[in-house]
Design an enzyme around this catalytic site. Sequence first.
Site, short mmCIF file in Angstrom:
data_model
loop_
_atom_site.label_atom_id
_atom_site.label_comp_id
_atom_site.label_asym_id
_atom_site.label_seq_id
_atom_site.Cartn_x
_atom_site.Cartn_y
_atom_site.Cartn_z
N TYR A 64 25.39 43.58 53.87
CA TYR A 64 26.23 44.28 53.05
C TYR A 64 27.83 44.52 53.46
CZ TYR A 64 28.66 48.27 50.72
OH TYR A 64 29.59 49.32 50.09
N GLU A 120 33.72 44.91 47.41
CA GLU A 120 32.38 45.05 47.75
C GLU A 120 31.57 43.88 47.70
OE1 GLU A 120 29.50 48.86 47.30
OE2 GLU A 120 29.09 47.33 45.59
#
Length: 381
Positions: free
Chosen positions: A101, A190
């Site tokens: 991530y 993101e």
Amino acid sequence: MDLYEYQGKELFRRFGVPVSDGRLALTPEEASSAAAELGGEVVVKAQVLTGGRGKAGGVKLAGGPDEAEARARDILGLDISGHVVQRLWIEKASDIAREYYLSLTFDRGEKKPLFMLTREGGIDIEEVAASAPEKIARLHVDPLMGFQPFEARWLCFTADITEPGEMKQVIAIVEKLYAAFIGTEAMLCEINPLIVTPAGEVRALDAKVTLDDNALFRHPDLAELRDLAALPGQERLARERGIAYVKLDGDIGILGNGAGLVMSTLDVVAQAGGAPANFCDVGGGAKADVIVSALEIITADPVKAILFNIFGGITRGGEVAQGLLDALEQMRIDVPIVVRLDGTEAEKGRRLLAEASPPNVHPEATMLAAARRVVELAGAA
Ligand code: GDP
Ligand code: MN
């Protein structure tokens, strides 16, 4: 402005963040030909402005064109947290060894961009933050110093991403993501998951980008994405006319001037037992043409009645009443419209309405009486 995954990926591509090849598809047939062009296995991905698509059945692998077409049929029209899928992104399938991530967001508290990197990708970052916060490497970038290459190395070491080949790629992605964030004046970039393939290649498999609406005027190159952001027609129209519009799920259209007044109108309607279909704020000083646009927007929803709640300050009651009368001439509105006018030029507005007295316009003197009336009329419809 939130971007769809495929738009976010297009931006990433411009800034050199590696993404997979893909095509946009609006129909099962287009999904099939996209899969044929891409060749081999593909993923069919719902394009909606919400997360958790995978869990909701909006991300499916397909072996080839026929299967892609079938999966497209399954996914198109699917409701994912209230977002109906109308477009698909067909992407070359990736083999995944690990899911990481990486995000860059604007931390308003610190007034600095904040990087987060963790090996625990693929799932919600909130879950990781709750269960294993120590696994997230967090770093604020000083906006005046700008991003420094050692910061990317620090992020990798802190997140325990140390395999040299992998680290080199992650460092490059961190740097490019920062360039994308600053270059587009984003509020959020993101990547979840940032994957590592079995061959050791690192790539963005998902993209969530939020741009700063207040900075968009400085980015004519992003205007193209905004058009494609396919807001429902009403929301696009509202934005163009400077009207604040939010769709709700009831059946009473609400129009007012000023966000505070519209919010309290929603409350009073709910208190009277009704369910608002929208929040529509024409703002201060609305002229007749804005009222016409607002009515166009509101009547595109399945409303059974409409409530006009105007408290004139710089907005003049006369203008509003004229706008309503103009709208009734220009378009067919069959549903009852309850009007409460107060403040500047309220007298003039009421007089205009009384003189024209269109059959479906019902004046009321107070906000509460107007709310009760509109609920009653909507119930009778
Ligand atoms: P989200 O659920 O809305 O966050 O959608 P994502 O784009 O993140 O996809 C959800 C999950 O689907 C990912 O975490 C992957 O596990 C899986 N997925 C997406 N694309 C691929 C792919 O190309 N190959 C494989 N094997 N899995 C994929
Ligand atoms: Mn994701």
